[in-house]
Design a protein around this motif. Structure first.
Motif, PDB file in Angstrom:
ATOM      1  N   ALA A 151     -45.471  -9.321 -11.273  1.00 36.56           N
ATOM      2  CA  ALA A 151     -45.431  -9.417 -12.731  1.00 36.56           C
ATOM      3  C   ALA A 151     -44.016  -9.758 -13.177  1.00 36.56           C
ATOM      4  CB  ALA A 151     -45.867  -8.094 -13.356  1.00 36.56           C
ATOM      5  N   ILE A 152     -43.898 -10.114 -14.451  1.00 39.74           N
ATOM      6  CA  ILE A 152     -42.581 -10.312 -15.050  1.00 39.74           C
ATOM      7  C   ILE A 152     -42.465  -9.393 -16.252  1.00 39.74           C
ATOM      8  CG2 ILE A 152     -42.217 -12.676 -14.264  1.00 39.74           C
ATOM      9  CD1 ILE A 152     -43.064 -13.613 -17.063  1.00 39.74           C
ATOM     10  N   VAL A 153     -41.238  -9.022 -16.535  1.00 39.07           N
ATOM     11  CA  VAL A 153     -40.947  -8.187 -17.692  1.00 39.07           C
ATOM     12  C   VAL A 153     -40.086  -9.018 -18.632  1.00 39.07           C
ATOM     13  CG1 VAL A 153     -39.867  -6.071 -18.532  1.00 39.07           C
ATOM     14  CG2 VAL A 153     -41.035  -6.083 -16.312  1.00 39.07           C
ATOM     15  N   LEU A 154     -40.503  -9.070 -19.892  1.00 36.64           N
ATOM     16  CA  LEU A 154     -39.776  -9.814 -20.921  1.00 36.64           C
ATOM     17  C   LEU A 154     -39.326  -8.844 -22.001  1.00 36.64           C
ATOM     18  CD1 LEU A 154     -42.277 -12.789 -21.290  1.00 36.64           C
ATOM     19  CD2 LEU A 154     -40.193 -12.757 -19.953  1.00 36.64           C
ATOM     20  N   ASP A 155     -38.332  -9.247 -22.747  1.00 39.66           N
ATOM     21  CA  ASP A 155     -37.854  -8.447 -23.863  1.00 39.66           C
ATOM     22  C   ASP A 155     -38.984  -8.231 -24.860  1.00 39.66           C
ATOM     23  OD1 ASP A 155     -36.281  -8.679 -26.809  1.00 39.66           O
ATOM     24  OD2 ASP A 155     -35.377  -7.352 -25.308  1.00 39.66           O
TER      25      ASP A 155
END
Length: 186
Positions: A151-155
């Motif tokens: 997964a990716i984490v974004l602001d």
């Protein structure tokens, strides 16, 4: 006594024929799901469904490790998932390569990140932004569980709605959208 035995036999025979009817006509389930009562339904097909934890969700009898998600009024497939055991609302997005969560959700599901972790540039509908690549230990929806999902984490400002992308969907046996419902099969 004979009357009770006859009634019991009829009930047992009817119960035993339900799986046979479903196998011969699987569209019957979709027709029932598209009824006015199921317009916002998520159908978890697992034996022990806890409706108290998600009162706005509609459940049906067990059919295996399958989940049917009904489209919302905008046509989006939104459901309640569990990421690392924590409940998270997210939208299923076949256009997203990876599962994408915002920083707040990442903290809530136990992913600790440093500012230096946001080293990858990703292209979004709003332009290019920095993201952190993470591994979600366990992602669940209904009776379906997938371990070690990238997964990716974004602001938080860049991502308001958590997205369940292809890094989860590709690990399923099947996913299929039809008539306002999305079928997920493990």
């Amino acid at each position: 006594m004979l009357r009770r035995l006859l009634i019991l036999g009829t009930i047992a025979g009817t119960s035993a024929s339900i799986p046979i009817v479903y196998q011969s006509n699987p569209q019957l389930l979709e027709t029932l799901l598209n009824s006015p009562m199921a317009s916002k339904a998520v159908v978890e097909v697992k034996p022990d469904v806890d409706l108290a934890s998600s009162p706005d969700k509609l459940a049906t009898p067990p059919l295996g490790r399958k989940v049917v998600v009904a489209a919302d009024e905008r046509g989006h497939f939104v459901s309640t998932f569990r990421l690392n055991g924590r409940q998270v609302d997210a939208m299923i997005d076949t256009g997203a390569t990876l599962v994408a969560v915002n920083s707040s959700t990442a903290r809530r599901v136990g992913l600790s990140l440093n500012p230096s972790d946001f080293s990858h540039e990703v292209s979004t509908a709003n332009g290019t932004i920095k993201a952190a690549v993470v591994m979600i230990s366990r992602l669940q929806v209904g009776g379906i569980t997938v371990n070690d999902v990238q997964a990716i984490v974004l602001d938080d400002k860049a991502l308001r709605t958590n997205l369940i992308g292809m890094s989860f969907l590709n690990r399923l046996g099947k996913y299929e959208a039809q008539n306002g419902t999305l079928l997920l099969v493990q």
